[in-house]
Design a protein around this motif. Sequence first.
Motif, PDB file in Angstrom:
ATOM      1  N   SER A 385       0.801  -1.220   0.000  1.00 45.90           N
ATOM      2  CA  SER A 385       0.000   0.000   0.000  1.00 45.90           C
ATOM      3  C   SER A 385       0.837   1.275   0.000  1.00 45.90           C
ATOM      4  O   SER A 385       0.402   2.293  -0.527  1.00 45.90           O
ATOM      5  CB  SER A 385      -0.945  -0.006   1.207  1.00 45.90           C
ATOM      6  OG  SER A 385      -0.213   0.002   2.418  1.00 45.90           O
ATOM      7  N   ASN A 391      -5.735   1.598  -2.017  1.00 45.38           N
ATOM      8  CA  ASN A 391      -6.706   0.851  -2.821  1.00 45.38           C
ATOM      9  C   ASN A 391      -6.094   0.356  -4.124  1.00 45.38           C
ATOM     10  O   ASN A 391      -6.818   0.004  -5.056  1.00 45.38           O
ATOM     11  CB  ASN A 391      -7.922   1.738  -3.121  1.00 45.38           C
ATOM     12  CG  ASN A 391      -8.710   2.057  -1.873  1.00 45.38           C
ATOM     13  OD1 ASN A 391      -9.127   1.157  -1.148  1.00 45.38           O
ATOM     14  ND2 ASN A 391      -8.919   3.343  -1.611  1.00 45.38           N
ATOM     15  N   ARG A 459     -10.757  -7.489  -5.963  1.00 43.08           N
ATOM     16  CA  ARG A 459     -10.974  -6.076  -6.276  1.00 43.08           C
ATOM     17  C   ARG A 459     -11.377  -5.882  -7.727  1.00 43.08           C
ATOM     18  O   ARG A 459     -11.766  -4.783  -8.132  1.00 43.08           O
ATOM     19  CB  ARG A 459      -9.695  -5.269  -5.993  1.00 43.08           C
ATOM     20  CG  ARG A 459      -9.163  -5.425  -4.592  1.00 43.08           C
ATOM     21  CD  ARG A 459      -8.019  -4.460  -4.337  1.00 43.08           C
ATOM     22  NE  ARG A 459      -8.497  -3.085  -4.391  1.00 43.08           N
ATOM     23  CZ  ARG A 459      -9.078  -2.469  -3.363  1.00 43.08           C
ATOM     24  NH1 ARG A 459      -9.253  -3.103  -2.232  1.00 43.08           N
ATOM     25  NH2 ARG A 459      -9.488  -1.217  -3.488  1.00 43.08           N
TER      26      ARG A 459
END
Length: 654
Positions: A385, A391, A459
Amino acid sequence: MESIDMADESFNPQNLQPGRMLRLFALLSSLFVIVLAVAPLRPYFAEWRSVQKRYNTLATQTGAATIPIAIQQIWKPQLGVTDRCVTCHLGMGQAAPLESERLFRAHPPVAHDPKEFGCTVCHGGQGRATTKEAAHGFVSFWDEQMLPVEHLSAGCGTCHTEAPLVSRRQLERGRLLVESLDCLSCHRMDGRGRGSASDLSYVGLKGYRADWHPWHLAEQAKDRSGLWASRYGEIAPEDVATINAYLNTRIGAARIVEAQAVAMERGCLGCHKIGGRGGDEGPALDAVGRKPVGDLNFERVPGERTFVNYMRHHLRDPVGIVPGSQMPAQALSDREIELLTSYILFLRGRELPAAYMPKERVRRDVLKEKPAPMSGEQVFSAYCSACHGSNGEGKNYGSLDVRFPAIGQADFLDVATDTFIESTLKTGRPGRKMPALGAAGGSLTQEEISSLIQYLRARQPQPPSLAAVEQAASNRSIGEQTYKNDCAACHGRAGEGTPLGSPLATADSRIRGRRAEAYRALTQGVANTAMPQYTGYDAVTLRSLLDYVTALPIVAGSRASWRIGSGDAASGKMLYLKNCAGCHGEGGAGKLGPALANAGFLKAATREYIAATIVRGRAGTPMPAFGRDSVNYSTLAPNEVLDITAFVREQLGR
């Protein structure tokens, strides 16, 4: 007495007369004798004597036993501890505590007996010192400073090198469940609670029955008083799991658990190793919490000369404190900076004799047990991250001349296969900031690599089913425009095919009259071609596109004889320099864009992956879709895409 001006240029010891020499010698001798005479008296004026006299006065007033005036200490040679703190903090040593004065009170209740470990193991500071300033470490040449109260739980890191790994979201959810289910109507925690059931404050250390929920339900069923019926009930399995995760964090160091959660969410392991796990872009952080203050450069640090103050400023502005630092500044709140400072201080593990090792260190250091595998979400948060965004949206930092690519969006996940992602994790990008986290003996196990890939796949948008697509309304305009934007670059305007994409409108087309085949190709891609998945279409778009493409007028040609082109590397070089070198560098070493002349990349990236990325681009990054018409950059023909692909594959890696 005759004075001698040592600064006088005319002064010369050779010019002194014997008489003057004798007088000077007598003077120096007298001073020396005075110093020797006074030196033994110095301890009688030490501040700790005043403290102990004060204690005896109060003890006499309250009827407690007085103490002999003397240095007191806790000596634990097996720990290297000689702590004289109890010389002043008398209630924490052998003297009777006096609650009327803070200095003389008993030690607050903690999980360990302070007399077994001493003071500095937990609090830091200088145990051998006999003045307050020196003992607390805020004087020159005493490098280990005492931990401030707000960071006191970091002292647990001297012996405990691990804390339960949870996210802040899990922590907050668990805390809310314990409160909302009114567990404290029977239990106590951190001094709160109304019942006489077990105290949950240290339940993470002491353990608890795994079947606590069924046991509670059984007790409720047996109860005839009605008390249980009003206080207990069914709890959803996922909530039980969340409560368990929360209870496991109850080890008496709630701040460290939260601080570690912040460190993992900020991706510190992506660059730093802790306990042998993590990237190698930055220094390893093991024992950084005990780094001598004298080793820190305070030249650019405003305020007090303390370890905590240094870390606060360094976390807020790494390059401002350490010029040339590769550590990017992150948008941290004041609360996060304080928590990260606590976590850094927690990384202060010492060598310990086995008898003093906590269980988790015995398992890790003695029994060589592997740590429990992280979940895919935890791996992404801890390792990925910081560079790729929380995200996976990609990220760039003002202090670094590089853009970290997006890996959590459809444009990447539709093109990248699981094999590509796994290969990237195992080889990294040599010479770049992407470490080989999954290499043999590296930070990630095969199980964690698979979990991370599953997390990324989760995702990816999930396309509607074929049944849902067939029930959706069809719109020819949407189908035609979608084909033009996403399909024509490879398959040709009329579906005649190109060297990059197979023909769709020939008489022997594999999708003509086969809507299921066309749907599968669109939503799953076609192996060994540049055809990626398109998972982001909604049902209307998919229906419209299926109707349009399966109804294309028949064109000349043959699907059966079509083969993907190979491209020409020489032509590709010119095209690369014109269209790609601005971001990826003339030699492919990477600039704003990632490095392409990289062994790790070239091992993982197939011809089809590179070609599809050129055509489709990366939304949210500077990488354009060269297969689409644009006024901002040149549109590349299919053979040009193949030429660039050939150049990247065949020549950039040399």
